[in-house]
Design a protein around this motif. Structure first.
Motif, PDB file in Angstrom:
ATOM      1  N   VAL A  38      23.487  18.150  20.043  1.00 35.66           N
ATOM      2  CA  VAL A  38      22.872  17.578  21.247  1.00 35.66           C
ATOM      3  C   VAL A  38      23.947  17.447  22.333  1.00 35.66           C
ATOM      4  O   VAL A  38      23.723  17.806  23.495  1.00 35.66           O
ATOM      5  N   GLY A  39      25.124  16.991  21.939  1.00 38.24           N
ATOM      6  CA  GLY A  39      26.204  16.758  22.900  1.00 38.24           C
ATOM      7  C   GLY A  39      26.569  18.013  23.674  1.00 38.24           C
ATOM      8  O   GLY A  39      26.565  18.026  24.916  1.00 38.24           O
ATOM      9  N   TYR A  40      26.856  19.099  22.976  1.00 39.75           N
ATOM     10  CA  TYR A  40      27.320  20.272  23.734  1.00 39.75           C
ATOM     11  C   TYR A  40      26.179  21.020  24.420  1.00 39.75           C
ATOM     12  O   TYR A  40      26.392  21.703  25.416  1.00 39.75           O
ATOM     13  N   THR A  41      24.931  20.866  23.904  1.00 44.51           N
ATOM     14  CA  THR A  41      23.804  21.506  24.587  1.00 44.51           C
ATOM     15  C   THR A  41      23.497  20.786  25.899  1.00 44.51           C
ATOM     16  O   THR A  41      23.230  21.420  26.927  1.00 44.51           O
ATOM     17  N   VAL A  42      23.570  19.457  25.880  1.00 40.22           N
ATOM     18  CA  VAL A  42      23.353  18.691  27.118  1.00 40.22           C
ATOM     19  C   VAL A  42      24.466  18.991  28.115  1.00 40.22           C
ATOM     20  O   VAL A  42      24.224  19.155  29.312  1.00 40.22           O
ATOM     21  N   ALA A  43      25.690  19.093  27.605  1.00 42.58           N
ATOM     22  CA  ALA A  43      26.830  19.300  28.508  1.00 42.58           C
ATOM     23  C   ALA A  43      26.807  20.688  29.141  1.00 42.58           C
ATOM     24  O   ALA A  43      27.124  20.838  30.322  1.00 42.58           O
ATOM     25  N   GLY A  44      26.427  21.701  28.375  1.00 43.41           N
ATOM     26  CA  GLY A  44      26.589  23.055  28.881  1.00 43.41           C
ATOM     27  C   GLY A  44      25.331  23.873  29.033  1.00 43.41           C
ATOM     28  O   GLY A  44      25.398  25.018  29.496  1.00 43.41           O
ATOM     29  N   GLY A  45      24.158  23.368  28.635  1.00 43.37           N
ATOM     30  CA  GLY A  45      22.912  24.128  28.759  1.00 43.37           C
ATOM     31  C   GLY A  45      22.985  25.452  28.016  1.00 43.37           C
ATOM     32  O   GLY A  45      23.674  25.579  27.006  1.00 43.37           O
ATOM     33  N   LEU A  46      22.267  26.453  28.535  1.00 40.03           N
ATOM     34  CA  LEU A  46      22.192  27.735  27.819  1.00 40.03           C
ATOM     35  C   LEU A  46      23.538  28.466  27.794  1.00 40.03           C
ATOM     36  O   LEU A  46      23.807  29.245  26.878  1.00 40.03           O
ATOM     37  N   HIS A  47      24.406  28.216  28.790  1.00 35.74           N
ATOM     38  CA  HIS A  47      25.744  28.822  28.734  1.00 35.74           C
ATOM     39  C   HIS A  47      26.469  28.376  27.465  1.00 35.74           C
ATOM     40  O   HIS A  47      27.072  29.191  26.760  1.00 35.74           O
ATOM     41  N   ALA A  48      26.409  27.072  27.179  1.00 34.04           N
ATOM     42  CA  ALA A  48      27.103  26.543  25.996  1.00 34.04           C
ATOM     43  C   ALA A  48      26.459  27.083  24.721  1.00 34.04           C
ATOM     44  O   ALA A  48      27.147  27.438  23.766  1.00 34.04           O
ATOM     45  N   VAL A  49      25.125  27.162  24.739  1.00 33.72           N
ATOM     46  CA  VAL A  49      24.405  27.645  23.557  1.00 33.72           C
ATOM     47  C   VAL A  49      24.793  29.093  23.259  1.00 33.72           C
ATOM     48  O   VAL A  49      25.155  29.445  22.131  1.00 33.72           O
ATOM     49  N   ILE A  50      24.739  29.931  24.278  1.00 28.38           N
ATOM     50  CA  ILE A  50      25.013  31.358  24.077  1.00 28.38           C
ATOM     51  C   ILE A  50      26.494  31.608  23.801  1.00 28.38           C
ATOM     52  O   ILE A  50      26.853  32.425  22.952  1.00 28.38           O
ATOM     53  N   GLY A  51      27.350  30.898  24.504  1.00 27.76           N
ATOM     54  CA  GLY A  51      28.797  31.077  24.294  1.00 27.76           C
ATOM     55  C   GLY A  51      29.201  30.694  22.883  1.00 27.76           C
ATOM     56  O   GLY A  51      29.915  31.445  22.186  1.00 27.76           O
ATOM     57  N   THR A  52      28.757  29.523  22.424  1.00 25.33           N
ATOM     58  CA  THR A  52      29.107  29.102  21.061  1.00 25.33           C
ATOM     59  C   THR A  52      28.419  29.999  20.033  1.00 25.33           C
ATOM     60  O   THR A  52      28.962  30.225  18.949  1.00 25.33           O
ATOM     61  N   ASP A  53      27.244  30.528  20.380  1.00 20.21           N
ATOM     62  CA  ASP A  53      26.551  31.438  19.460  1.00 20.21           C
ATOM     63  C   ASP A  53      27.416  32.652  19.129  1.00 20.21           C
ATOM     64  O   ASP A  53      27.376  33.162  18.012  1.00 20.21           O
ATOM     65  N   PHE A  54      28.150  33.150  20.138  1.00 21.22           N
ATOM     66  CA  PHE A  54      28.995  34.321  19.862  1.00 21.22           C
ATOM     67  C   PHE A  54      30.031  33.976  18.793  1.00 21.22           C
ATOM     68  O   PHE A  54      30.192  34.691  17.798  1.00 21.22           O
ATOM     69  N   ILE A  55      30.711  32.853  19.006  1.00 23.27           N
ATOM     70  CA  ILE A  55      31.750  32.452  18.037  1.00 23.27           C
ATOM     71  C   ILE A  55      31.105  32.216  16.670  1.00 23.27           C
ATOM     72  O   ILE A  55      31.620  32.638  15.630  1.00 23.27           O
ATOM     73  N   GLN A  56      29.950  31.550  16.680  1.00 20.90           N
ATOM     74  CA  GLN A  56      29.287  31.222  15.416  1.00 20.90           C
ATOM     75  C   GLN A  56      28.815  32.477  14.682  1.00 20.90           C
ATOM     76  O   GLN A  56      28.931  32.566  13.453  1.00 20.90           O
ATOM     77  N   SER A  57      28.311  33.461  15.425  1.00 22.81           N
ATOM     78  CA  SER A  57      27.840  34.682  14.745  1.00 22.81           C
ATOM     79  C   SER A  57      29.015  35.413  14.100  1.00 22.81           C
ATOM     80  O   SER A  57      28.891  35.928  12.988  1.00 22.81           O
ATOM     81  N   VAL A  58      30.146  35.468  14.799  1.00 23.94           N
ATOM     82  CA  VAL A  58      31.327  36.143  14.225  1.00 23.94           C
ATOM     83  C   VAL A  58      31.812  35.388  12.984  1.00 23.94           C
ATOM     84  O   VAL A  58      32.130  35.989  11.952  1.00 23.94           O
ATOM     85  N   ILE A  59      31.837  34.061  13.072  1.00 24.43           N
ATOM     86  CA  ILE A  59      32.251  33.255  11.910  1.00 24.43           C
ATOM     87  C   ILE A  59      31.336  33.534  10.710  1.00 24.43           C
ATOM     88  O   ILE A  59      31.800  33.774   9.590  1.00 24.43           O
ATOM     89  N   VAL A  60      30.023  33.540  10.961  1.00 30.09           N
ATOM     90  CA  VAL A  60      29.069  33.716   9.861  1.00 30.09           C
ATOM     91  C   VAL A  60      29.204  35.109   9.252  1.00 30.09           C
ATOM     92  O   VAL A  60      29.261  35.252   8.016  1.00 30.09           O
ATOM     93  N   LEU A  61      29.264  36.135  10.105  1.00 29.63           N
ATOM     94  CA  LEU A  61      29.317  37.504   9.578  1.00 29.63           C
ATOM     95  C   LEU A  61      30.611  37.739   8.796  1.00 29.63           C
ATOM     96  O   LEU A  61      30.586  38.292   7.687  1.00 29.63           O
ATOM     97  N   ILE A  62      31.740  37.311   9.357  1.00 32.04           N
ATOM     98  CA  ILE A  62      33.009  37.498   8.648  1.00 32.04           C
ATOM     99  C   ILE A  62      33.016  36.654   7.373  1.00 32.04           C
ATOM    100  O   ILE A  62      33.413  37.116   6.297  1.00 32.04           O
ATOM    101  N   GLY A  63      32.526  35.423   7.489  1.00 32.35           N
ATOM    102  CA  GLY A  63      32.534  34.517   6.332  1.00 32.35           C
ATOM    103  C   GLY A  63      31.707  35.059   5.180  1.00 32.35           C
ATOM    104  O   GLY A  63      32.146  35.049   4.031  1.00 32.35           O
ATOM    105  N   ILE A  64      30.534  35.571   5.486  1.00 32.01           N
ATOM    106  CA  ILE A  64      29.655  36.042   4.404  1.00 32.01           C
ATOM    107  C   ILE A  64      30.235  37.310   3.763  1.00 32.01           C
ATOM    108  O   ILE A  64      30.125  37.505   2.541  1.00 32.01           O
ATOM    109  N   VAL A  65      30.881  38.148   4.574  1.00 32.76           N
ATOM    110  CA  VAL A  65      31.540  39.342   4.004  1.00 32.76           C
ATOM    111  C   VAL A  65      32.650  38.897   3.045  1.00 32.76           C
ATOM    112  O   VAL A  65      32.752  39.401   1.918  1.00 32.76           O
ATOM    113  N   ILE A  66      33.453  37.924   3.460  1.00 36.95           N
ATOM    114  CA  ILE A  66      34.555  37.456   2.607  1.00 36.95           C
ATOM    115  C   ILE A  66      34.000  36.868   1.301  1.00 36.95           C
ATOM    116  O   ILE A  66      34.495  37.178   0.206  1.00 36.95           O
ATOM    117  N   VAL A  67      32.959  36.026   1.404  1.00 39.44           N
ATOM    118  CA  VAL A  67      32.414  35.386   0.202  1.00 39.44           C
ATOM    119  C   VAL A  67      31.871  36.431  -0.777  1.00 39.44           C
ATOM    120  O   VAL A  67      32.158  36.401  -1.975  1.00 39.44           O
TER     121      VAL A  67
END
Lengths: 41, 485
Positions: free
Chosen positions: B174-203
């Protein structure tokens, strides 16, 4: 009763692994391209 | 065999809290930084309609991964075998099919804000209200399932009490979505997608270094042969159900429409197609962890925790940290998207459309209300998450018939001038009711299927009897708020 073969299971898992690795590479390359062209957002 | 959460916790609560605090600082900092771009209503809700291909594709991948993929795909594989993970993978077809729709949405509604706004302009008020009820119910269901997943994850992996873990994850999002709106959502989504894809490959690679798929197959033949059966009727039904659930969810939800409207012209179609291909292997890999757990007879606390627990058991504390990071990132990427997109629906359609009506159309007040609505949604989700409502599967699949019933109205509404608007409203209402009856009396795996078929019949038959003649240019007009601000 017909079962999925061990080979099919292995192919499925290794293919998924390969596509996932390619996918993350594509995302990073696109990010680099968009950053360079200043077209990120 | 079952054990209590504290018995299987692999991370210490201190390490768990440390990871949470680290992520909280990162996401909140980025939210504030990117929030500078979102001062206007269009900036806050739609990232100034200028999102490029890299961020566009990544946000679709991250949002569609969700904790439901990393936690529910292993559960489905554990219960329905190979078909279980394949059925989850069919949800990628939703992203692929939405690709051309994203282009059409952007072309038809260059100034549009929400999916419900499309339904209002295309089909009128009755359909709009039915659609809003379905959409808001589904969004809340999804949000609650995410909040619950967060609490369960922290409890299972780090022994952090469910209510504390769930509360903190929701508060951060809630905190970062209120602070940054869709920019924050989409920007963090990029980092999160890379983390998830790399993480699942490693596991998965780490699991494969310890046990081959062939060995897992052999163990399953001995202990759970049904999971390898090609003709598994319930599992085969679940393939269709998964496919239709995915289509219904993506076609109707404002999460996907707001991204289509936020992407720069010419980007939407490529971004969604690419996202579908990148997402496709994720449930297969996550599902493989479920099969491996079944083959290895790993102790299971809850079925939806099987993936994380297997990784932690096989890979020790490093695996536990990795899985923690992957699931935390996938959770955050979905919660923020849902908060933002549902907030848009509540503010744009419910508050400024239904409640305030002609009284208040200024963009300034809509922008202010959007931030407060996200806080309110977070509080509502938190309240519902305080009661654990069942496993993730039961919570999420309950909404299947509802979203399935929206597929045909949306699809024909976007492409078919003749679609009867009253039929669209009836199709969504009747399809939902009969689909829910099938869910209750037959099983979860047919709910979406029945809802979709009933809705399809109503739309096609009524349109054949009484075709309309819609003027597409109606969709291109500016919303009332822009006209009167």
């Amino acid at each position: 009763m017909t079962q999925f073969s061990p080979t099919l299971l292995a192919v499925l898992v290794y293919a998924a692994l390969f596509v996932c690795a390619i996918g993350v590479t594509i995302l990073l390359v696109l990010l680099w391209r968009d950053l360079r062209k200043k077209e990120l957002w | 065999m079952t054990r209590s959460p504290n018995e299987v916790a692999i991370l210490s609560p201190t390490l768990g809290w440390g990871l949470i605090v680290g992520f909280a600082i990162l996401w909140l900092g980025l939210g504030l930084w990117w929030g500078r771009k979102g001062k206007s209503l269009e900036g806050f809700m739609l990232a100034n309609r200028n999102v490029g291909l890299a961020l566009g594709a990544a946000t679709a991948v991250a949002t569609w991964i969700t904790s439901n993929t990393t936690m529910l795909a292993p559960q489905l594989a554990l219960e329905m075998g190979v078909w279980g993970m394949l059925s989850y993978a069919t949800a990628s077809i939703g992203l692929l099919m939405f690709a051309p729709m994203a282009k059409r949405i952007r072309t038809l509604m260059p100034r549009g804000y929400t999916s419900a706004e499309f339904v209002r302009l295309r089909f009128g008020k009755p359909a709009w209200i039915v659609f809003l009820l379905i959409s808001l119910f589904y969004a809340l269901t999804w949000l609650v399932s995410m909040g619950m997943a967060g609490g369960l994850l922290l409890e299972a992996l780090a022994g952090i009490p469910y209510r504390w873990g769930m509360s903190v994850i929701l508060a951060v999002c809630v905190g970062y979505t209120v602070a940054g709106g869709l920019h924050a959502v989409i920007g963090t989504d990029f980092i999160q997608s890379v983390i998830v894809l790399i993480g699942i490959v490693i596991v998965v690679v780490a699991v494969l270094t310890q046990i081959e798929p062939v060995a897992i197959h052999g163990a399953l033949v001995e202990s759970r042969p049904a999971l390898l059966t090609v003709l598994f009727p319930a599992a085969l039904m679940s393939v269709f159900n998964g496919l239709l659930f995915g289509l219904g969810e993506i076609f109707h939800s404002n999460v996907w429409w707001s991204r289509a409207l936020a992407m720069r012209e010419g980007v939407g179609q490529k971004a969604y197609a690419l996202a579908g291909l990148i997402w496709l292997p994720v449930p297969i890999l996550a599902g493989f962890l479920g099969l491996a757990a079944a083959g290895l007879d790993v102790p299971i606390v809850r079925p939806d925790m099987v993936g994380p627990l297997l990784a932690a058991e096989l890979l020790g504390s490093v695996g536990a940290v990795l899985v923690f990071v992957v699931v935390f990132a996938s959770l955050a990427s979905s919660i923020d998207s849902l908060l933002a997109a549902t907030g848009d629906l509540v503010v744009h359609d419910v508050l400024h459309g239904l409640v305030l009506g002609d009284h208040d159309h200024s963009q300034k007040s809509e922008r202010r209300h959007a931030a407060w609505t996200i806080v309110g949604l977070g509080l509502l989700t938190w309240t519902l998450c305080m009661f654990k409502l069942g496993t993730l599967a039961t919570v999420l699949f309950f909404a299947g018939p509802l979203v399935g019933s929206t597929i045909w109205p949306i699809l024909t509404g976007l492409y078919w001038r003749k679609t009867n608007p009253r039929a669209a409203a009836w199709a969504m209402a009747v399809g939902s009711v009969i689909g829910l009856a099938a869910y209750v009396f037959i099983g979860w795996y047919v709910g979406a299927l029945v809802g979709t078929v009933v809705s399809m019949i109503i739309v096609l038959v009524a349109t054949k009897i009484a075709p309309a003649d819609y003027d597409w240019s109606t969709l291109a007009g500016p919303p009332p708020s822009e006209v009167q601000s």
